[in-house]
Design a protein around this motif. Structure first.
Motif, PDB file in Angstrom:
ATOM      1  N   GLU A 185       0.826  -1.217   0.000  1.00 26.15           N
ATOM      2  CA  GLU A 185       0.000   0.000   0.000  1.00 26.15           C
ATOM      3  C   GLU A 185       0.862   1.269   0.000  1.00 26.15           C
ATOM      4  O   GLU A 185       0.548   2.227  -0.713  1.00 26.15           O
ATOM      5  CB  GLU A 185      -0.945   0.018   1.208  1.00 26.15           C
ATOM      6  N   ARG A 186       1.927   1.278   0.796  1.00 30.68           N
ATOM      7  CA  ARG A 186       2.766   2.474   0.853  1.00 30.68           C
ATOM      8  C   ARG A 186       3.388   2.748  -0.514  1.00 30.68           C
ATOM      9  O   ARG A 186       3.360   3.886  -1.008  1.00 30.68           O
ATOM     10  CB  ARG A 186       3.871   2.302   1.902  1.00 30.68           C
ATOM     11  N   GLU A 187       3.946   1.704  -1.131  1.00 28.27           N
ATOM     12  CA  GLU A 187       4.587   1.874  -2.433  1.00 28.27           C
ATOM     13  C   GLU A 187       3.565   2.319  -3.492  1.00 28.27           C
ATOM     14  O   GLU A 187       3.833   3.216  -4.294  1.00 28.27           O
ATOM     15  CB  GLU A 187       5.239   0.556  -2.878  1.00 28.27           C
ATOM     16  N   ARG A 188       2.392   1.695  -3.452  1.00 27.30           N
ATOM     17  CA  ARG A 188       1.368   2.027  -4.451  1.00 27.30           C
ATOM     18  C   ARG A 188       0.851   3.444  -4.262  1.00 27.30           C
ATOM     19  O   ARG A 188       0.578   4.155  -5.238  1.00 27.30           O
ATOM     20  CB  ARG A 188       0.228   1.016  -4.352  1.00 27.30           C
ATOM     21  N   ASN A 189       0.731   3.877  -3.026  1.00 30.73           N
ATOM     22  CA  ASN A 189       0.256   5.237  -2.762  1.00 30.73           C
ATOM     23  C   ASN A 189       1.245   6.289  -3.261  1.00 30.73           C
ATOM     24  O   ASN A 189       0.837   7.373  -3.686  1.00 30.73           O
ATOM     25  CB  ASN A 189      -0.020   5.435  -1.268  1.00 30.73           C
ATOM     26  N   LEU A 190       2.541   5.975  -3.210  1.00 31.11           N
ATOM     27  CA  LEU A 190       3.531   6.907  -3.752  1.00 31.11           C
ATOM     28  C   LEU A 190       3.327   7.101  -5.259  1.00 31.11           C
ATOM     29  O   LEU A 190       3.371   8.223  -5.765  1.00 31.11           O
ATOM     30  CB  LEU A 190       4.947   6.393  -3.474  1.00 31.11           C
ATOM     31  N   VAL A 191       3.086   5.985  -5.955  1.00 39.88           N
ATOM     32  CA  VAL A 191       2.817   6.068  -7.394  1.00 39.88           C
ATOM     33  C   VAL A 191       1.506   6.818  -7.641  1.00 39.88           C
ATOM     34  O   VAL A 191       1.415   7.675  -8.526  1.00 39.88           O
ATOM     35  CB  VAL A 191       2.749   4.661  -8.029  1.00 39.88           C
ATOM     36  N   LEU A 192       0.503   6.510  -6.842  1.00 38.23           N
ATOM     37  CA  LEU A 192      -0.811   7.129  -7.001  1.00 38.23           C
ATOM     38  C   LEU A 192      -0.744   8.639  -6.809  1.00 38.23           C
ATOM     39  O   LEU A 192      -1.275   9.413  -7.619  1.00 38.23           O
ATOM     40  CB  LEU A 192      -1.789   6.507  -6.004  1.00 38.23           C
ATOM     41  N   GLU A 193      -0.078   9.087  -5.755  1.00 38.13           N
ATOM     42  CA  GLU A 193      -0.025  10.520  -5.467  1.00 38.13           C
ATOM     43  C   GLU A 193       0.837  11.272  -6.472  1.00 38.13           C
ATOM     44  O   GLU A 193       0.538  12.412  -6.843  1.00 38.13           O
ATOM     45  CB  GLU A 193       0.485  10.757  -4.036  1.00 38.13           C
ATOM     46  N   ASN A 194       1.914  10.658  -6.935  1.00 33.39           N
ATOM     47  CA  ASN A 194       2.728  11.299  -7.973  1.00 33.39           C
ATOM     48  C   ASN A 194       1.913  11.458  -9.254  1.00 33.39           C
ATOM     49  O   ASN A 194       1.973  12.497  -9.922  1.00 33.39           O
ATOM     50  CB  ASN A 194       3.985  10.467  -8.250  1.00 33.39           C
ATOM     51  N   THR A 195       1.141  10.419  -9.581  1.00 32.41           N
ATOM     52  CA  THR A 195       0.308  10.477 -10.787  1.00 32.41           C
ATOM     53  C   THR A 195      -0.814  11.491 -10.623  1.00 32.41           C
ATOM     54  O   THR A 195      -1.176  12.187 -11.584  1.00 32.41           O
ATOM     55  CB  THR A 195      -0.264   9.085 -11.097  1.00 32.41           C
ATOM     56  N   ARG A 196      -1.349  11.592  -9.435  1.00 31.14           N
ATOM     57  CA  ARG A 196      -2.390  12.590  -9.183  1.00 31.14           C
ATOM     58  C   ARG A 196      -1.845  13.999  -9.448  1.00 31.14           C
ATOM     59  O   ARG A 196      -2.536  14.859 -10.013  1.00 31.14           O
ATOM     60  CB  ARG A 196      -2.902  12.476  -7.749  1.00 31.14           C
ATOM     61  N   ALA A 197      -0.608  14.236  -9.029  1.00 31.20           N
ATOM     62  CA  ALA A 197       0.015  15.534  -9.288  1.00 31.20           C
ATOM     63  C   ALA A 197       0.125  15.786 -10.790  1.00 31.20           C
ATOM     64  O   ALA A 197      -0.121  16.905 -11.267  1.00 31.20           O
ATOM     65  CB  ALA A 197       1.396  15.602  -8.634  1.00 31.20           C
ATOM     66  N   LEU A 198       0.491  14.768 -11.549  1.00 30.75           N
ATOM     67  CA  LEU A 198       0.573  14.895 -13.005  1.00 30.75           C
ATOM     68  C   LEU A 198      -0.785  15.241 -13.588  1.00 30.75           C
ATOM     69  O   LEU A 198      -0.920  16.174 -14.394  1.00 30.75           O
ATOM     70  CB  LEU A 198       1.094  13.587 -13.614  1.00 30.75           C
ATOM     71  N   VAL A 199      -1.811  14.502 -13.178  1.00 28.26           N
ATOM     72  CA  VAL A 199      -3.169  14.695 -13.707  1.00 28.26           C
ATOM     73  C   VAL A 199      -3.694  16.084 -13.378  1.00 28.26           C
ATOM     74  O   VAL A 199      -4.382  16.723 -14.191  1.00 28.26           O
ATOM     75  CB  VAL A 199      -4.094  13.599 -13.164  1.00 28.26           C
TER      76      VAL A 199
END
Length: 398
Positions: A185-199
């Motif tokens: 979950e921690r690793e996936r959330n890092l990817v998720l939040e970085n992608t959210r910033a992109l979006v």
């Protein structure tokens, strides 16, 4: 609508300008052929064209109105591309657009009875349905929301590969969602939040996901891309031998109001492969010139990406340290590096239990865990992939 009106419809179709490309669509092509046959008063040609047109409508689902609306919304014409790039259109072009949208709306309301009335045939002819769609409203809504809906192939597909330097849609993209991935979950959330910033138009990092095979690195990227599809995110997959295509495609996509993940799977280089310098250049500077709407996500089983031998480390050059720094520096060019390690026993069994619930497998917990551990020993150790393989085989009784 009488024969004269249908004749006029045929000529108006031939005069399409903005939507001229839709003439290649089977439904439109079939309708043109049918209207031409009606004009020629050739019954056999009329019946053949009627059957071909009806088949094309059936292949679209049987609703002519929905088919015409899809064709209009997915057409990659100069108008929609220009609007996507914030270009202003001349009044004459806007006027032509409205007239052609009216024509498409008129076509979408053609019932079987309207066409059958002009065919002097008493036998059975199949029919289709029409529905209440407002093509003009749908088209202008797409333009207003083009940053999230996209246009053309970007409206229909969320994933693309590269062939001969061109984008090609992936028609059967991985359907895994974030909810179907367990653990990390921690690793996936890092990817998720970085992608959210992109979006959301913020500053997003290029990302390297590295670690053991089967831990869900690629699945995480694809699930995250799927998660943000409705917010205008698309994913483009590059193979390692296609790194030279990144910059041209990046330049092509730079002024499209969508966001893109450039995804490179299983990235690694041999020590004598200098193509890594090309990627390093993109990560260092070139990407910054274009990539306000693009981030590069790569996966690798190697932390430093460059395969080294003992000879590489000992070296026979005067500046061995400089050479090692060059090969180790590529990974450092990614702004965010996330490690996916093989799970310990507790996490592995947690993943097994979650997947077992999804698969509807009701084995007693003790037996489930014992069998899952035995399977991991026989396979390549514990990992989410191993857990999934175990449950898939258990589900079919193997």
């Amino acid at each position: 609508m009488n024969g004269t009106s249908l004749n006029q419809l045929y000529h108006r179709l031939n005069a399409l300008t903005i939507f001229r490309g839709i003439a290649e669509e089977p439904v439109i092509c079939g309708l043109e052929d049918l209207l031409f046959a009606m004009e020629q008063l050739d019954l056999d040609a009329q019946l053949g064209c009627y059957g071909a047109f009806c088949q094309a409508v059936f292949e679209e689902g049987g609703d002519l109105s929905q088919a015409i609306c899809r064709i209009a919304l997915e057409d990659e014409n100069f108008y929609i591309i220009g609007r996507a790039r914030s270009q202003q259109m001349a009044p004459a072009i806007d006027e032509a657009l409205e007239a052609e949208l009216d024509l498409l709306q008129e076509i979408s309301r053609l019932t079987p009875a309207i066409l059958q009335e002009e065919i002097a045939y008493d036998g059975f002819l199949p029919g289709w349905t029409v529905s209440d769609v407002d093509i003009r409203a749908a088209y202008h809504k797409q333009i207003a929301n083009i940053a999230s809906t996209g246009y053309g192939i970007f409206a229909r597909y969320n994933g693309f590969t590269v062939k001969d330097g061109q984008l090609v849609p992936i028609r059967s993209m991985d359907s895994q969602t974030l909810d179907s991935l367990y653990g990390y979950e921690r690793e996936r959330n890092l990817v998720l939040e970085n992608t959210r910033a992109l979006v959301e138009g913020g500053k997003a990092c290029n990302v390297l996901l590295y670690g053991d095979a089967g831990t869900g690195k690629s699945s995480t990227i694809k699930a995250v891309a799927r998660h943000f599809f409705d917010q205008g995110l698309r994913i483009v997959e590059f193979k390692k031998n296609q790194l030279a295509d990144i910059l041209p495609i990046m330049e092509f996509l730079s002024d499209i109001p969508l966001k893109f993940i450039f995804y490179i799977d299983d990235l690694s280089f041999s020590a004598n492969d200098d193509t890594f310098c090309e990627l390093k250049g993109i990560l260092e500077g070139s990407a910054a010139s274009y990539a306000g709407n693009i981030a590069i996500y790569a996966t690798s089983n190697r932390r430093h990406l460059i395969k080294e031998s003992m000879e590489d480390r000992v070296g026979n050059q005067l500046h061995v340290n400089d050479t090692l720094q060059e090969t180790m520096s590529l990974a450092a060019r990614f702004g965010l590096t996330i490690t996916f390690s093989k799970p310990e026993k507790d996490l592995y069994l947690e993943i097994v239990r979650s997947l077992a619930a999804d698969y509807g497998i009701g084995l007693p917990d003790e037996e489930l865990c014992r069998r899952a551990e035995a399977f991991a020993i026989r396979q390549n150790g514990r990992s989410p992939r191993t857990a999934k393989q175990f449950l898939q085989l258990t589900k079919i009784g193997l």
